[in-house]
Design a protein around this motif. Structure first.
Motif, PDB file in Angstrom:
ATOM      1  N   TRP A  51       0.804  -1.232   0.000  1.00  0.00           N
ATOM      2  CA  TRP A  51       0.000   0.000   0.000  1.00  0.00           C
ATOM      3  C   TRP A  51       0.832   1.275   0.000  1.00  0.00           C
ATOM      4  O   TRP A  51       0.303   2.366  -0.232  1.00  0.00           O
ATOM      5  CB  TRP A  51      -0.950   0.025   1.216  1.00  0.00           C
ATOM      6  N   TYR A  52       2.113   1.187   0.332  1.00  0.00           N
ATOM      7  CA  TYR A  52       2.943   2.400   0.305  1.00  0.00           C
ATOM      8  C   TYR A  52       4.146   2.074  -0.588  1.00  0.00           C
ATOM      9  O   TYR A  52       4.036   1.222  -1.483  1.00  0.00           O
ATOM     10  CB  TYR A  52       3.376   2.769   1.747  1.00  0.00           C
ATOM     11  N   ASP A  53       5.267   2.679  -0.375  1.00  0.00           N
ATOM     12  CA  ASP A  53       6.421   2.375  -1.240  1.00  0.00           C
ATOM     13  C   ASP A  53       7.479   1.632  -0.431  1.00  0.00           C
ATOM     14  O   ASP A  53       8.628   2.040  -0.360  1.00  0.00           O
ATOM     15  CB  ASP A  53       7.031   3.681  -1.801  1.00  0.00           C
ATOM     16  N   GLY A  54       7.050   0.577   0.232  1.00  0.00           N
ATOM     17  CA  GLY A  54       7.997  -0.246   1.025  1.00  0.00           C
ATOM     18  C   GLY A  54       8.330   0.443   2.341  1.00  0.00           C
ATOM     19  O   GLY A  54       7.792   1.495   2.684  1.00  0.00           O
ATOM     20  N   HIS A  55       9.229  -0.132   3.120  1.00  0.00           N
ATOM     21  CA  HIS A  55       9.567   0.426   4.441  1.00  0.00           C
ATOM     22  C   HIS A  55      11.084   0.414   4.636  1.00  0.00           C
ATOM     23  O   HIS A  55      11.747  -0.579   4.350  1.00  0.00           O
ATOM     24  CB  HIS A  55       8.909  -0.410   5.548  1.00  0.00           C
ATOM     25  N   GLU A  56      11.642   1.521   5.100  1.00  0.00           N
ATOM     26  CA  GLU A  56      13.103   1.639   5.271  1.00  0.00           C
ATOM     27  C   GLU A  56      13.614   1.009   6.548  1.00  0.00           C
ATOM     28  O   GLU A  56      14.766   0.626   6.623  1.00  0.00           O
ATOM     29  CB  GLU A  56      13.494   3.126   5.290  1.00  0.00           C
ATOM     30  N   SER A  57      12.759   0.932   7.586  1.00  0.00           N
ATOM     31  CA  SER A  57      13.267   0.326   8.834  1.00  0.00           C
ATOM     32  C   SER A  57      12.194  -0.594   9.425  1.00  0.00           C
ATOM     33  O   SER A  57      11.652  -0.286  10.494  1.00  0.00           O
ATOM     34  CB  SER A  57      13.710   1.413   9.814  1.00  0.00           C
ATOM     35  N   PRO A  58      11.924  -1.687   8.703  1.00  0.00           N
ATOM     36  CA  PRO A  58      10.865  -2.609   9.151  1.00  0.00           C
ATOM     37  C   PRO A  58      11.138  -3.219  10.523  1.00  0.00           C
ATOM     38  O   PRO A  58      10.198  -3.624  11.219  1.00  0.00           O
ATOM     39  CB  PRO A  58      10.843  -3.676   8.048  1.00  0.00           C
ATOM     40  N   GLU A  59      12.400  -3.202  10.943  1.00  0.00           N
ATOM     41  CA  GLU A  59      12.724  -3.827  12.236  1.00  0.00           C
ATOM     42  C   GLU A  59      12.014  -3.116  13.404  1.00  0.00           C
ATOM     43  O   GLU A  59      11.838  -3.659  14.476  1.00  0.00           O
ATOM     44  CB  GLU A  59      14.250  -3.831  12.466  1.00  0.00           C
ATOM     45  N   TYR A  60      11.556  -1.869  13.160  1.00  0.00           N
ATOM     46  CA  TYR A  60      10.876  -1.133  14.243  1.00  0.00           C
ATOM     47  C   TYR A  60       9.385  -1.477  14.335  1.00  0.00           C
ATOM     48  O   TYR A  60       8.723  -1.141  15.325  1.00  0.00           O
ATOM     49  CB  TYR A  60      11.010   0.379  14.004  1.00  0.00           C
ATOM     50  N   GLY A  86     -10.584   2.992  -0.902  1.00  0.00           N
ATOM     51  CA  GLY A  86      -9.592   3.442   0.089  1.00  0.00           C
ATOM     52  C   GLY A  86      -8.745   2.316   0.643  1.00  0.00           C
ATOM     53  O   GLY A  86      -8.927   1.916   1.790  1.00  0.00           O
ATOM     54  N   HIS A  87      -7.838   1.787  -0.155  1.00  0.00           N
ATOM     55  CA  HIS A  87      -7.115   0.579   0.261  1.00  0.00           C
ATOM     56  C   HIS A  87      -6.288   0.776   1.528  1.00  0.00           C
ATOM     57  O   HIS A  87      -6.258  -0.062   2.398  1.00  0.00           O
ATOM     58  CB  HIS A  87      -6.234   0.125  -0.908  1.00  0.00           C
ATOM     59  N   ARG A  88      -5.625   1.938   1.658  1.00  0.00           N
ATOM     60  CA  ARG A  88      -4.758   2.104   2.840  1.00  0.00           C
ATOM     61  C   ARG A  88      -5.574   2.070   4.121  1.00  0.00           C
ATOM     62  O   ARG A  88      -5.202   1.470   5.115  1.00  0.00           O
ATOM     63  CB  ARG A  88      -4.023   3.450   2.742  1.00  0.00           C
ATOM     64  N   HIS A  89      -6.739   2.734   4.059  1.00  0.00           N
ATOM     65  CA  HIS A  89      -7.584   2.730   5.268  1.00  0.00           C
ATOM     66  C   HIS A  89      -8.077   1.309   5.541  1.00  0.00           C
ATOM     67  O   HIS A  89      -8.117   0.851   6.663  1.00  0.00           O
ATOM     68  CB  HIS A  89      -8.783   3.652   5.075  1.00  0.00           C
ATOM     69  N   GLU A  90      -8.450   0.617   4.441  1.00  0.00           N
ATOM     70  CA  GLU A  90      -8.991  -0.744   4.608  1.00  0.00           C
ATOM     71  C   GLU A  90      -7.938  -1.650   5.248  1.00  0.00           C
ATOM     72  O   GLU A  90      -8.246  -2.433   6.150  1.00  0.00           O
ATOM     73  CB  GLU A  90      -9.415  -1.295   3.234  1.00  0.00           C
ATOM     74  N   ALA A  91      -6.674  -1.501   4.807  1.00  0.00           N
ATOM     75  CA  ALA A  91      -5.613  -2.362   5.358  1.00  0.00           C
ATOM     76  C   ALA A  91      -5.474  -2.110   6.861  1.00  0.00           C
ATOM     77  O   ALA A  91      -5.363  -3.038   7.670  1.00  0.00           O
ATOM     78  CB  ALA A  91      -4.293  -2.059   4.649  1.00  0.00           C
ATOM     79  N   GLU A  92      -5.536  -0.853   7.277  1.00  0.00           N
ATOM     80  CA  GLU A  92      -5.374  -0.510   8.697  1.00  0.00           C
ATOM     81  C   GLU A  92      -6.546  -1.064   9.511  1.00  0.00           C
ATOM     82  O   GLU A  92      -6.367  -1.651  10.572  1.00  0.00           O
ATOM     83  CB  GLU A  92      -5.286   1.014   8.830  1.00  0.00           C
ATOM     84  N   ILE A  93      -7.760  -0.918   8.982  1.00  0.00           N
ATOM     85  CA  ILE A  93      -8.943  -1.380   9.716  1.00  0.00           C
ATOM     86  C   ILE A  93      -8.927  -2.899   9.834  1.00  0.00           C
ATOM     87  O   ILE A  93      -9.194  -3.477  10.889  1.00  0.00           O
ATOM     88  CB  ILE A  93     -10.224  -0.880   9.016  1.00  0.00           C
TER      89      ILE A  93
END
Lengths: 62, 347, 347
Positions: free
Chosen positions: B111-120, B207-214
């Motif tokens: 849903w976004y452009d990946g994550h730079e610090s997924p360990e957090y 609204g995919h981003r909202h759906e993913a969070e919910i």
């Protein structure tokens, strides 16, 4: 005999219908489809081929 | 009185301004830094007229001062790149963007452009106390919920807790109306006043981003649509649900009061008298309150749930301060007692 | 040039004023009477500032003058009691209330307070030309559609015609946002400016009357919710549908363009560029246009349909004049060419 100001014909990628485009259209140019209003990108010329332009990235904020 | 020092990274935006307002008025906090690249060395009051009394100038986000709590009100994609720097200067980091909001890295790829610090991600706690209160004490990385998801989760959680709704329920349609502050302070023709006044404008048709969070936090798959309407602040979610078993008004009252009677910020408002008979952004504007209500539509085997919050407070800055109060063991409503105005103009 | 004489019963209300505006500007009509009990003998311009040039004073609704066409813009329940008087003075009666809108008397027992002259229901023709054009020529009793039902019918009709939606489809959720003129000019605290500005207020959490009208004319059972938002004019319907079979964008474009390409007042607006990418009340304010659009949400097997009209024109006065043009064999767009304003404030 087509002159260089005659409109160019191309296929609308969404509805498949034939649409008229301005003669001076260039590769990479974004134009809106006269049929759907969707923004299309000119991928190549001769023949002119079109693709749906990348989805406008909405500023979702929050 | 226990006091903590705080800084706000990204202080010129609407959300940054609200954080500064709440923290400056909070008995247990002292704001020592507000950063901004664009308004470096300018007073905070220049950007936020309601903060002209705050004796503070913006400073450069690259010279972070050490504080107890750092609040980050930057756009998506910034804090995931700076979180290590943040922890070098702060014990607790509260991020209001989406960067630590979703539980798994894969969701950021989708849903976004990946994550730079997924360990957090594992370490991050979702901020919404009505949903995650037990995990907040002692948390040192808190991720603010998205305002649309917050409104929806607050509206539907009681039905999920009561077993009325579950992962295999029928369609759950969420139709949200939001103000212009949600698009942030960004410019562009679409958000100019002439083009924006009096809109009912589909803003995110799906609204995919909202759906993913919910889905991550309620276990419900929902069909989401967001419209911009003529407000500055405010988010109103109308949820159309079709429970498998018939449900009665008494069940609904029991479920909603059971879920929220002891919650300091939640109000159940459903079909009473007067002008404000159902939840409304006007009623909660500027406050950390959430209003939820419902209506039964037996003819269509439908329950309509209404949920209204102020996206600037309950949907972001207020929720961040509320979660930080819980994390630090402070009184939950500290700094968040403002009860709103009436009459009040467009929120 | 063929001209017809017209009268407007109930001329001081918003809808009455719009009828007077459209008829006074119509090449084929001459307004000879506008009635009002409350403003008897006052000039029309006193109630409607945009009609100060109209040399006409209100007269008593009990001294009806004979005219070719009588338009009745009275609240529900009035014209069903006066329809005989109307036909004594007029060849054609166009009623903008709900009194002749539903096809069967039983529906009035269920959703209104019964019907005083059910014998007229058979004779009444539903006004919406996009739906009922073939039955309008020569009709002498025309019933204007409800504005919420009009927006919904215009949005969903192409899907019904294309067989994508039918009586046994899954849930059809219609979430409508309307302006304050829909509540008419009625007073009361709830519609005062301080209480009404900036609302997102559930106005009809469940909308049975609208559902009955939509079911009667589209054969679809829908789940309806109406919200008041901060506009004066305008109705925006967002329809969430879940077709049994997957549908493609090409199918949707084919269905909507097939239904509306030749309709003089309909526009298909869906995901194009610019600021106004989907249907919006601002784009059609003051005009008889309808805008429809859609978005595909494959993840949820959902299609979201947007439909925007101006409830004062396409949703009532404009639709009445359009239907009358068809009934009398006049050019369909006569008197209805105004294309709207841009930029424009809250509609």
């Amino acid at each position: 005999m087509t002159t260089d100001t005659d409109p160019v014909l191309a296929e609308d990628p969404i509805t498949g219908e034939e649409i008229e485009l301005p003669a001076d259209v260039e590769v990479g140019e974004i134009i809106d489809s006269p049929v759907t209003g969707t923004e299309l990108e000119v991928i190549s010329l001769d023949p002119v081929t079109l693709e749906e332009a990348p989805e406008l990235e909405e500023d979702w904020g929050e | 009185v226990e006091t903590y020092t705080a800084s706000v990274v990204g202080g010129t935006g609407f959300t940054g301004g609200e954080l500064l307002r709440l923290l400056a008025g909070h008995p247990n906090f002292e704001v020592v830094q507000a950063t901004s690249r664009s308004a470096d060395n300018m007073t905070v009051g220049r950007s936020h007229p309601n903060l002209r009394d705050l004796d503070l100038r913006f400073s450069d986000p690259d010279d972070l001062e050490s504080v107890d709590v750092l609040f980050s009100a930057t756009p998506h994609g910034v804090s995931m790149g700076r979180v290590d720097d943040y922890f070098e200067v702060a014990d607790t980091v509260v991020d209001l963007s989406a960067d630590f909001r979703l539980p798994e890295a894969a969701m950021y790829d989708e849903w976004y452009d990946g994550h730079e610090s997924p360990e957090y991600l594992e370490r991050a706690e979702y901020a919404l106390p009505e949903l995650n209160r037990e995990n907040l004490p002692g948390a040192d990385l808190i991720a603010g919920g998205g305002c649309n998801a917050t409104a929806t989760i607050l509206g539907l959680k009681p039905l999920v807790d009561a077993g009325v709704l579950g992962p295999d329920s029928g369609e759950v349609v969420v139709d949200v109306k939001v103000g212009s502050s949600e698009g942030g302070a960004g410019g562009g023709a679409a958000s100019s006043h002439p083009e924006r006044s009096g809109v009912v404008r589909p803003y995110a048709p799906t609204g995919h981003r909202h759906e993913a969070e919910i889905e991550a936090y309620l276990g419900l798959s929902v069909s989401f649509t967001v419209h911009a309407v003529d407000m500055v602040r405010g988010a109103s979610a109308t949820c159309h649900v079709f429970p498998d078993e018939p449900v009665s008004k008494a069940d609904l009252w029991k479920g909603y009061r059971g879920a929220y009677a002891d919650e300091p910020f939640m109000r159940v408002v459903s079909g009473g008298g007067g002008v404000y008979r159902y939840p409304e952004p006007k009623s909660v504007a500027g406050t950390n309150h959430g209003e939820v209500g419902f209506e039964l539509d037996p003819g269509n085997r439908r329950v309509v749930v209404f949920s209204a919050i102020d996206n600037m407070t309950k949907g972001s800055a207020g929720q961040a301060v509320h979660a930080t109060n819980v994390a630090l063991g402070l009184p939950e409503t500290a700094g968040l007692e403002f009860g709103g105005l009436h009459p009040v103009g467009s929120p």
